[in-house]
Design a protein around this motif. Structure first.
Motif, PDB file in Angstrom:
ATOM      1  N   ARG A 153       0.721  -1.059   0.041  1.00  0.00           N
ATOM      2  CA  ARG A 153       0.148  -0.071   0.008  1.00  0.00           C
ATOM      3  C   ARG A 153       0.966   1.262   0.019  1.00  0.00           C
ATOM      4  O   ARG A 153       0.454   2.347  -0.100  1.00  0.00           O
ATOM      5  CB  ARG A 153      -0.923   0.028   1.074  1.00  0.00           C
ATOM      6  N   ARG A 154       2.188   1.140   0.033  1.00  0.00           N
ATOM      7  CA  ARG A 154       2.941   2.330   0.301  1.00  0.00           C
ATOM      8  C   ARG A 154       3.110   2.801  -1.053  1.00  0.00           C
ATOM      9  O   ARG A 154       2.821   2.310  -2.058  1.00  0.00           O
ATOM     10  CB  ARG A 154       4.597   1.824   0.503  1.00  0.00           C
ATOM     11  N   PHE A 155       3.481   4.518  -1.047  1.00  0.00           N
ATOM     12  CA  PHE A 155       3.183   4.982  -2.325  1.00  0.00           C
ATOM     13  C   PHE A 155       4.244   4.447  -3.389  1.00  0.00           C
ATOM     14  O   PHE A 155       4.184   4.699  -4.408  1.00  0.00           O
ATOM     15  CB  PHE A 155       3.330   6.528  -2.161  1.00  0.00           C
ATOM     16  N   VAL A 156       5.579   4.198  -2.687  1.00  0.00           N
ATOM     17  CA  VAL A 156       6.769   3.676  -3.700  1.00  0.00           C
ATOM     18  C   VAL A 156       6.557   2.339  -4.131  1.00  0.00           C
ATOM     19  O   VAL A 156       7.282   1.520  -3.903  1.00  0.00           O
ATOM     20  CB  VAL A 156       7.911   3.991  -2.942  1.00  0.00           C
ATOM     21  N   THR A 157       5.399   2.089  -5.069  1.00  0.00           N
ATOM     22  CA  THR A 157       5.163   0.727  -5.420  1.00  0.00           C
ATOM     23  C   THR A 157       4.714   1.510  -6.933  1.00  0.00           C
ATOM     24  O   THR A 157       4.360   2.402  -7.263  1.00  0.00           O
ATOM     25  CB  THR A 157       3.995   0.005  -4.767  1.00  0.00           C
ATOM     26  N   GLU A 162       4.531   4.276 -11.594  1.00  0.00           N
ATOM     27  CA  GLU A 162       4.388   4.185 -13.203  1.00  0.00           C
ATOM     28  C   GLU A 162       3.582   5.518 -13.594  1.00  0.00           C
ATOM     29  O   GLU A 162       4.036   6.421 -14.275  1.00  0.00           O
ATOM     30  CB  GLU A 162       3.866   3.089 -13.579  1.00  0.00           C
ATOM     31  N   PRO A 163       2.276   5.749 -13.043  1.00  0.00           N
ATOM     32  CA  PRO A 163       1.561   6.919 -13.413  1.00  0.00           C
ATOM     33  C   PRO A 163       2.275   8.134 -12.942  1.00  0.00           C
ATOM     34  O   PRO A 163       2.119   9.303 -14.045  1.00  0.00           O
ATOM     35  CB  PRO A 163       0.268   6.822 -12.916  1.00  0.00           C
ATOM     36  N   LEU A 164       3.218   8.356 -11.939  1.00  0.00           N
ATOM     37  CA  LEU A 164       3.731   9.418 -11.651  1.00  0.00           C
ATOM     38  C   LEU A 164       4.820   9.748 -12.588  1.00  0.00           C
ATOM     39  O   LEU A 164       4.974  10.887 -13.110  1.00  0.00           O
ATOM     40  CB  LEU A 164       4.377   9.180 -10.399  1.00  0.00           C
ATOM     41  N   HIS A 165       5.642   8.672 -13.028  1.00  0.00           N
ATOM     42  CA  HIS A 165       6.798   8.999 -14.153  1.00  0.00           C
ATOM     43  C   HIS A 165       6.014   9.448 -15.581  1.00  0.00           C
ATOM     44  O   HIS A 165       6.633  10.234 -15.967  1.00  0.00           O
ATOM     45  CB  HIS A 165       7.265   7.576 -14.388  1.00  0.00           C
ATOM     46  N   ARG A 166       4.958   8.775 -15.861  1.00  0.00           N
ATOM     47  CA  ARG A 166       4.261   9.355 -16.946  1.00  0.00           C
ATOM     48  C   ARG A 166       3.894  10.831 -16.906  1.00  0.00           C
ATOM     49  O   ARG A 166       3.922  11.467 -17.934  1.00  0.00           O
ATOM     50  CB  ARG A 166       2.974   8.359 -17.127  1.00  0.00           C
ATOM     51  N   ASP A 182      12.919   1.560   6.760  1.00  0.00           N
ATOM     52  CA  ASP A 182      12.589   0.824   5.737  1.00  0.00           C
ATOM     53  C   ASP A 182      12.046   1.372   4.631  1.00  0.00           C
ATOM     54  O   ASP A 182      11.789   1.050   3.609  1.00  0.00           O
ATOM     55  CB  ASP A 182      11.491  -0.237   6.571  1.00  0.00           C
ATOM     56  N   TYR A 183      11.381   2.660   4.894  1.00  0.00           N
ATOM     57  CA  TYR A 183      10.846   3.317   3.631  1.00  0.00           C
ATOM     58  C   TYR A 183      11.757   3.862   2.746  1.00  0.00           C
ATOM     59  O   TYR A 183      11.691   3.997   1.655  1.00  0.00           O
ATOM     60  CB  TYR A 183       9.980   4.472   4.242  1.00  0.00           C
ATOM     61  N   VAL A 184      12.928   4.236   3.447  1.00  0.00           N
ATOM     62  CA  VAL A 184      14.122   4.817   2.402  1.00  0.00           C
ATOM     63  C   VAL A 184      14.667   3.808   1.624  1.00  0.00           C
ATOM     64  O   VAL A 184      14.805   3.818   0.499  1.00  0.00           O
ATOM     65  CB  VAL A 184      15.370   5.334   3.566  1.00  0.00           C
ATOM     66  N   ARG A 185      14.820   2.525   2.533  1.00  0.00           N
ATOM     67  CA  ARG A 185      15.343   1.307   1.837  1.00  0.00           C
ATOM     68  C   ARG A 185      14.290   1.115   0.427  1.00  0.00           C
ATOM     69  O   ARG A 185      14.653   0.930  -0.766  1.00  0.00           O
ATOM     70  CB  ARG A 185      15.275   0.220   2.659  1.00  0.00           C
ATOM     71  N   GLN A 186      12.979   1.095   0.533  1.00  0.00           N
ATOM     72  CA  GLN A 186      12.065   0.661  -0.344  1.00  0.00           C
ATOM     73  C   GLN A 186      12.271   1.635  -1.495  1.00  0.00           C
ATOM     74  O   GLN A 186      12.122   1.432  -2.494  1.00  0.00           O
ATOM     75  CB  GLN A 186      10.819   0.455   0.019  1.00  0.00           C
ATOM     76  N   THR A 187      12.184   3.124  -1.211  1.00  0.00           N
ATOM     77  CA  THR A 187      12.355   4.287  -2.163  1.00  0.00           C
ATOM     78  C   THR A 187      13.329   4.150  -2.883  1.00  0.00           C
ATOM     79  O   THR A 187      13.345   4.057  -4.040  1.00  0.00           O
ATOM     80  CB  THR A 187      12.212   5.223  -1.254  1.00  0.00           C
ATOM     81  N   ILE A 189      15.138   1.706  -3.900  1.00  0.00           N
ATOM     82  CA  ILE A 189      15.108   0.417  -4.770  1.00  0.00           C
ATOM     83  C   ILE A 189      13.969   0.642  -5.709  1.00  0.00           C
ATOM     84  O   ILE A 189      14.392   0.461  -6.937  1.00  0.00           O
ATOM     85  CB  ILE A 189      14.709  -0.912  -3.926  1.00  0.00           C
ATOM     86  N   GLU A 190      12.881   0.703  -5.301  1.00  0.00           N
ATOM     87  CA  GLU A 190      11.473   1.057  -6.154  1.00  0.00           C
ATOM     88  C   GLU A 190      11.766   2.724  -7.107  1.00  0.00           C
ATOM     89  O   GLU A 190      11.294   2.173  -8.369  1.00  0.00           O
ATOM     90  CB  GLU A 190      10.391   1.092  -5.563  1.00  0.00           C
ATOM     91  N   VAL A 191      12.129   3.557  -6.737  1.00  0.00           N
ATOM     92  CA  VAL A 191      11.985   4.864  -7.556  1.00  0.00           C
ATOM     93  C   VAL A 191      12.744   4.511  -8.414  1.00  0.00           C
ATOM     94  O   VAL A 191      12.378   5.187  -9.852  1.00  0.00           O
ATOM     95  CB  VAL A 191      12.075   6.016  -6.530  1.00  0.00           C
ATOM     96  N   PRO A 192      14.447   4.448  -8.541  1.00  0.00           N
ATOM     97  CA  PRO A 192      15.053   4.146  -9.473  1.00  0.00           C
ATOM     98  C   PRO A 192      14.751   3.071 -10.508  1.00  0.00           C
ATOM     99  O   PRO A 192      14.717   3.390 -11.938  1.00  0.00           O
ATOM    100  CB  PRO A 192      16.405   3.716  -8.878  1.00  0.00           C
ATOM    101  N   LYS A 193      14.066   2.226 -10.061  1.00  0.00           N
ATOM    102  CA  LYS A 193      13.437   1.128 -10.811  1.00  0.00           C
ATOM    103  C   LYS A 193      12.324   1.734 -11.894  1.00  0.00           C
ATOM    104  O   LYS A 193      12.375   1.171 -13.140  1.00  0.00           O
ATOM    105  CB  LYS A 193      12.804  -0.080 -10.221  1.00  0.00           C
ATOM    106  N   ALA A 194      11.609   2.710 -11.341  1.00  0.00           N
ATOM    107  CA  ALA A 194      10.545   3.187 -12.246  1.00  0.00           C
ATOM    108  C   ALA A 194      11.154   4.469 -12.898  1.00  0.00           C
ATOM    109  O   ALA A 194      10.003   5.044 -13.750  1.00  0.00           O
ATOM    110  CB  ALA A 194       9.379   3.928 -11.175  1.00  0.00           C
ATOM    111  N   GLY A 195      12.479   4.581 -13.336  1.00  0.00           N
ATOM    112  CA  GLY A 195      12.800   5.669 -14.187  1.00  0.00           C
ATOM    113  C   GLY A 195      13.371   7.087 -13.589  1.00  0.00           C
ATOM    114  O   GLY A 195      13.130   8.136 -14.351  1.00  0.00           O
ATOM    115  N   PHE A 196      13.640   6.979 -12.275  1.00  0.00           N
ATOM    116  CA  PHE A 196      14.190   8.164 -11.760  1.00  0.00           C
ATOM    117  C   PHE A 196      15.697   7.890 -11.280  1.00  0.00           C
ATOM    118  O   PHE A 196      15.869   6.820 -10.863  1.00  0.00           O
ATOM    119  CB  PHE A 196      13.145   8.570 -10.573  1.00  0.00           C
TER     120      PHE A 196
END
Ligand code: SAM
Length: 237
Positions: A153-157, A162-166, A182-187, A189-196
């Motif tokens: 449910r976290r925002f960084v999924t 994907e819609p934010l990147h678009r 743990d939110y830093v960790r997930q951010t 990982i996930e934010v660069p994967k999404a194209g940032f």
């Protein structure tokens, strides 16, 4: 708690979280009645825009650059940015109506005219943001959802990133503040994967707040409780 949003003016998705807290003051009820509609960035909700036509942001902001704040809480940071950047239009989204009412009071007090309010879920707003339309985005102290079974449910999924990147322009800045390791960790990982791309070069880049920062209510609470803020800056590739 899952709340059904199927009432006129409501956004499209079910929302996990609080939409209304304890009683609003009569003045806040009045702000919601009088100000919400004129401050809308466009048609909100399944009943008035069922086909999710993109918002006409040029018409709303007269061609200004447009920034986005996701989950603005009481709205203090958004009003500060609007005051400091009169040449920019800012859209904020927040499903918690007590927070929306607080923001509306601050907008009245500050007299700013370059803010628009989406009283609902960021996913519904992103559905109607034109591609590449957002020049800067703020995600400040998103809900931590500490239990592992709720991490999705976290925002960084993908569902949000994907819609934010678009919706963001190439090179646009995306700021994330959080006090949860743990939110830093997930951010990271996930934010660069999404194209940032994470812009940090040295520890001060995530330990020190942005030069134009205004500390939020949630950050003040985190500091009182001994938690450490992290300020993460990304550029949309
Ligand atoms: C921990 S609070 C932080 C509020 C504020 N940014 C601050 O720093 O004081 C997280 C906020 O995000 C909002 N929120 C949660 N999910 C959201 C979503 N899907 N779209 C928009 N806002 C959301 C919540 O209602 C809440 O006000």
């Amino acid at each position: 708690m899952t709340t059904s949003n199927k009432h006129p003016g409501a956004p499209w998705r079910n929302f996990y979280g609080r939409i209304r807290g304890k009683g609003l003051r009569p003045a806040q009820e009045r702000y919601l009645d009088e100000d919400l509609e004129p401050l809308s960035p466009g048609p909100v909700g399944w009943d008035v825009n069922p086909d999710r036509h993109p918002l006409d942001l040029d018409a709303t902001f007269g061609g200004k650059a447009v920034w986005l704040e996701i989950g603005f809480g009481g709205g203090e940071h958004m009003v500060h940015q609007a005051q400091s950047n009169p040449g920019v239009g800012i859209i904020g989204c927040e499903p918690y109506m007590n927070g929306v009412a607080m923001l509306l009071g601050k907008i009245r007090d500050a007299g700013v005219t370059n803010l628009r309010v989406w009283p609902g879920d960021a996913r519904d707003l992103m559905d109607v943001l034109p591609d590449g339309s957002i020049g800067k985005a703020f995600l400040l102290y998103p809900d931590p959802w500490p239990k592992k079974k709720h991490h999705r449910r976290r925002f960084v999924t993908d569902e949000h990133l994907e819609p934010l990147h678009r919706a963001m322009a190439s090179g646009a800045e995306f700021r994330v503040a959080t006090d949860i390791p743990d939110y830093v960790r997930q951010t990271l990982i996930e934010v660069p994967k999404a194209g940032f791309e994470w812009t940090a070069q040295r520890p001060a880049d995530w330990r020190e707040a942005w030069p134009d920062w205004l500390s939020t209510r949630y950050e003040q609470k985190a500091l009182r409780e001994g938690r450490v803020p992290h300020y993460l800056t990304f550029h949309r590739r």
